[in-house]
Write a protein that holds these residues in place. Structure first.
Motif: not given
Lengths: 494, 558
Positions: A16-18, A20, A23, B381-383, B411
């Motif tokens: 999706g987008t920045l 989000s 994870r 994305p996602p970044f 991590r």
């Protein structure tokens, strides 16, 4: 002859987008309790959504204005339809499809889950919700969603396939086997479950059973690349290297691995992604729906005028429609963008060749070959063009190079043999037609050509022998009878 | 209202577990700045999206001055313009107390080509480690003069291939005692031929290697002696197949006493060159390591060969890009099989784009762990970082008793997790405490030095394995028997991505105080036993100083 240019497999979808929160998840084996809690959460979410206690505001990506304007238009248009008819599951699912087509997974997932709550009788919505979870790297969530779906819709093959596929990647090969077996039972005409089942069996160490399933998959689709490769691997495991080698060398096509549902057929309908449009166009061309391919590529060209793959494939498509000018326009635009891209020169060569501009075709093909010497087609086209110009030696040299690069390419062999005969190099032509006859034992034509060459050499005995071999394959073939008659006349004339 | 309340209560009790991962001591601690190991990689990115900008950043660990401590060589990219002022490679001398000093100028190894990677090896057999640097453009060979300085001998040696070199490896493929050189090449590329590409979301981005359809042939140089090499690619048939070469590892895969070569290619089938003596024969497809298990070409970047199950054969780990997985090819019954899923790696690595990698025993428990240095090649994305759309976290896995790999948290083994566009990673014992540390180069960022916090000296056994003349015994295999368990390690610094690693063999003994038996199988197939060795220190194993295998241990009479 021309080489449509698939730009490799479409890179699997992204997220999706920045910002989000989606994870990557830990993939350690999870406790039953954790899985139960997750399923309860999913069920409660659906229940809550279904209660209508929370009004569903169709999601829009926060950075929509920064994305493709066409995507923005589509998203707003379909979001408006949802607002106008919020209980309409199909409207919500169609908005989901806009997002799924453009790899906006969180938004797609939210919409599919909403659609599922509105219409609990339709398996497609929770299935696609699970799929978007998977593409968003929520493998645990996708597994649980698939399990719920299998329980609720036990006759729905894609749910079993999805769970099986995830189990394969999770290393649970027994679960994978069970799920994929069920999928294969429910979808007997689809090769994917059989191929994936073969994979699971192979990973479980049962190569023999894997071979059976993979052969079954290939009976349905003989060009299924992954199944063919897996069959080769299974044969390797069984110590059958020669058979494995044949499987690895067999001609195949790339096919979708996943078993989808009817809604999946629409998966790319709203995609504004260039690579998706190009891939769709190539598939349409494979199906001889070239006009539709042109429409798709022209749409892509309008939004991405500087996209090389669009221009080159548009040129190919126009050429197939016989629209030389339009093809040339597209390819010359590509050439201006990428003057040293071998694919552009190669397709220009094809364009010129089809218009019988053999010198231009040869120059373009030679340029392609000089940029990328390992591309057999470039040498092939250079050779064919040279032969048309009666430049025998350079033509045969190029065709020889094409053969060297792709020794099993029947078309290259045939062209070389014909060219050698035209060039008067009869011995080389003869040996190549013999080679072709061996490669294509069910075909009479190479033997007929062989007969002609032998006759040209005055070796009537060999010519009659070749005709005899051809007759054995095609006893009723009129052309062979005519050839025999011609030989008789010529022999009598001597 | 009541229903809503009841439902929300139900929801609260059923909410997905948001438990934090169990608090765990980090395995590594980042300390580059404190150690003076300050290197900032520069890709030269200026908005033109020239492909090399997203691929570079190598690193080598070598003891260039022979003081017993590993020094660090960083390969700088810089700028694709022929700018004489652009940043060059850097050599940092290990001072021995957790600190480093930049000695590049004194050493004379600051090449200013657009650097990719390096290989370290004693090609002239004079007892010190020489350095080969790969560039986008002519590669460079630095001869170590033994006095703390190097000399550029590229032209004399004849190894300045001017393509897009990536990983390289010194190996003795013909068994003549001199190290030959294999260089993987990526693409036929130039700024003039750069293509214009976009990401899936329509933003300008770096291209995919197959957009160029111009894989570059790899090169095999034969060491002719006298400081000269000759191109043996054609004669040895190496030029008969090639892909977009990025990762290289040389090992004797078929145990015939000859060094073979595996090349990890980017989105093209990998290559397994089996050494037949008079030529190499490419057999990756028939050995099951050309493609993924399902038959797809993957984006091969870094690679390492190791014996995962200590069953005597060599397995491979290759890092790939996002939406693929790190592929562990396990050798079973005459062929490799894709065991990534079986070993728990498939889904765990799928969201990441891996470059440098190391399969090492970081914690000394006798089982191999995995470190993956990650960073994207496309903006998708996602970044993970608002500042760098290519940045990712690295990953650390430990092998459980059942053989599966389990991610270690925090991590990447560091707290807080480091988020960068990682490329080359080199592994070695930089502080001589027995365990393996890591140096990671990050694209357009500072390099990271990860000090190993979890190993304990008394748990490790370290071997420097040498030929009679004192040169590194490249291609040898060390076997250790401790507490009833057998382990083996290869002697070869060339693995990972664009990197060169600690040439010594490190063994974690899981608490055993000594190895009952240590043996070496030399590259020519002969073997020697070196008897028992105490843990907690480093040993030299030199050819000729051991006993033939099977010799009963001497019984001293008192």
């Amino acid at each position: 002859m021309l080489a449509p240019i698939p730009f490799g497999p479409i890179s699997p979808p992204g997220n999706g987008t920045l910002g989000s929160t989606d994870r990557p998840q830990r993939m350690n084996p999870r406790s039953k309790r954790e899985r139960s809690r997750r399923r309860a959460w999913l069920a409660a979410l659906l229940l809550l959504a279904g209660c209508g206690q929370t009004a569903f505001e169709p999601p829009l990506p926060p950075d929509l204005d920064a994305l493709d304007p066409e995507l923005g238009r589509l998203a707003r248009e379909h979001a408006a339809k949802v607002r106008a008819d919020p209980e309409n599951a199909l409207a919500v699912a169609t908005l989901a499809l806009v997002y799924e087509s453009n790899r906006l997974w969180p938004q797609a997932q939210a919409c599919y889950e909403r659609a599922a709550s509105l219409d609990a009788s339709e398996p497609a919505w929770p299935y696609h919700a699970a799929m978007t979870r998977m593409w968003g790297n929520d493998f645990a969530g996708a597994s649980d969603a698939a399990d719920m779906l299998r329980a609720k819709f036990p006759q729905f093959a894609p749910a079993h396939f999805l769970r099986g596929d995830l189990a394969l990647e999770q290393g649970d090969f027994e679960l994978a086997r069970a799920c994929l077996e069920r999928a294969a039972q429910l979808a007997p005409g689809a090769p994917q479950p059989r191929a994936a089942l073969g994979d699971a069996l192979l990973r479980r160490g049962d190569a023999q059973a894997a071979v059976r399933e993979l052969e079954a998959a290939l009976t349905i689709d003989p060009e299924f690349g992954s199944a063919r490769h897996l069959l080769g691997s299974a044969l390797l495991r069984l110590g059958e290297s020669e058979r494995a080698s044949s499987e690895f060398a067999a001609k195949t096509q790339e096919r979708p691995r996943m078993l989808g549902d009817a809604w999946s057929e629409r998966a790319q309908e709203f995609s504004v992604l260039v690579e998706v449009r190009v891939e769709r166009a190539l598939k349409l061309m494979d199906q001889n729906r070239v006009e539709e391919a042109v429409q798709l590529l022209e749409l892509a060209r309008r939004t991405r005028p500087g996209e090389l793959q669009v221009l080159v494939n548009l040129g190919i498509a126009y050429l197939r429609l016989g629209k030389q000018e339009a093809a040339q326009d597209a390819l010359e635009a590509a050439l201006r963008l990428a003057p040293d891209d071998f694919r552009v020169h190669l397709n220009l060569a094809g364009l010129h060749f089809s218009a019988q501009r053999f010198e231009l075709a040869r120059q373009a093909a030679l340029r392609a070959a000089s940029i990328s010497p390992a591309v057999a087609q470039a040498h092939f086209l250079a050779g064919k063009s040279a032969i048309e110009l009666e430049l025998w030696d350079p033509g045969l040299a190029s065709l020889r190079e094409a053969r060297r690069l792709e020794p099993a390419n029947v078309m290259f062999l045939r062209e070389f043999a014909s060219a050698a005969r035209r060039a008067g190099q009869l011995q080389e032509a003869r040996s190549t037609f013999e080679e072709l006859a061996k490669l294509a034992p069910a075909s009479w034509q190479p033997l007929a050509e062989l007969a002609r060459v032998c006759a040209q050499q005055g070796d009537w005995s060999a010519a009659r022998d070749a005709i005899g071999r051809a007759r054995a394959i095609a006893p009723q073939e009129a052309a062979l009878a005519a050839l025999e008659a011609e030989f008789s006349r010529r022999e009598q004339g001597r | 209202m009541r229903l809503a309340f009841a439902v929300s209560l139900a929801l609260a009790s059923c909410a997905p577990s948001t438990e934090s991962p169990a608090a765990a001591a980090a395995w590594f601690k980042e300390g580059a700045a404190e150690a003076g190991l300050v290197f900032e990689h520069v890709s030269g990115a200026s908005g033109a999206y020239h492909f090399p900008e997203i691929m570079g950043g190598g690193v080598g660990l070598l003891d260039y001055d022979g003081d017993g401590k590993l020094d660090v060589y960083f390969v700088q990219s810089g700028s694709l313009d022929a700018d004489p002022a652009r940043a060059g490679n850097r050599l940092f001398r290990n001072l021995g107390d957790g600190r480093f000093e930049d000695c590049t100028e004194r050493a004379g190894v600051g090449d200013r080509g657009y650097g990719m990677g390096c290989a370290c090896g004693d090609y002239d057999g004079d007892g010190d480690t020489d350095l080969y640097v790969t560039n986008v453009g002519p590669n460079v060979l630095y001869e170590n003069r033994g006095d703390g300085t190097f000399r550029d001998v590229t032209e004399t040696a004849g190894v300045g291939h001017a393509g897009w070199g990536t990983s390289a490896a010194f190996l003795d493929y013909d068994g003549d005692g001199r190290l030959d050189l294999f260089v993987a090449n990526y693409l036929e590329w130039s700024t003039e031929h750069e293509l214009t590409c976009e990401s899936a979301n329509g933003r300008r981005d770096y291209c995919h290697p197959n957009h160029y359809s111009a894989p570059a042939p790899d090169v095999l140089y034969h060491n002719d002696g006298g400081g000269r090499f000759s191109d043996a690619s054609e004669a040895m048939k190496i030029s008969s197949a090639f892909g977009n070469g990025l990762g290289v590892v040389s090992a004797d895969f078929d145990a015939d006493g000859r060094s073979d070569i595996f090349v990890a290619n980017d989105m093209r089938p990998n290559l397994l060159w089996l050494n037949r003596g008079e030529r190499f024969e490419e057999r990756a497809m028939l050995h099951g390591c050309a493609l993924s298990g399902a038959g797809y070409a993957e984006a091969g970047m870094g690679v390492q060969a190791f014996d995962l199950e200590q069953d005597g054969d060599l397995d491979l780990l290759v890092s790939h890009m996002r939406h693929q997985k790190a592929t562990l090819y396990r050798f079973e019954k005459g062929a490799f099989e894709d065991a990534s899923a079986a070993l728990g790696l498939a889904l765990a690595t799928r969201p990441y784009t891996g470059f440098g990698l190391g399969v090492c025993d970081f914690d000394g428990d006798g089982r191999l762990d995995i470190y993956l240095a990650n960073g994207r090649v496309a903006q998708e994305p996602p970044f993970a970082s608002a500042l760098d759309r290519y940045a990712e976290e690295n990953l650390l896995f430990t092998q459980a008793q059942d053989g599966r790999f389990v991610e270690v948290l925090p991590r990447g083994g560091v707290a807080p997790a480091l988020v960068a566009t990682s490329r080359g990673a080199a592994f070695g014992d930089l502080d001589l405490d027995g365990d393996l540390d890591i140096v990671v180069v990050n694209r357009d960022g500072r390099a990271h030095l990860l000090w190993n916090q979890v190993g304990r000296r008394e748990n490790f056994l370290v071997f420097q394995v040498l030929e009679r003349n004192g040169t590194l015994a490249v291609g040898a295999k060390v076997e250790v028997l401790a507490a009833g368990r057998k382990q083996s390690r290869r002697i070869d610094p060339a693995w990972s991505y664009c990197a060169s690693n600690d040439p010594r063999a490190h063994f974690g003994l899981a608490g055993a105080r000594a190895a009952e038996r240590v043996s070496v199988r030399w590259s020519d197939g002969t073997s020697e036993d070196f008897g028992p060795r105490d843990a907690g220190r480093s040993w030299i194993l030199r050819r000729g100083e051991g006993e033939p295998p099977g010799t009963p241990a001497a019984l001293p009479v008192r």
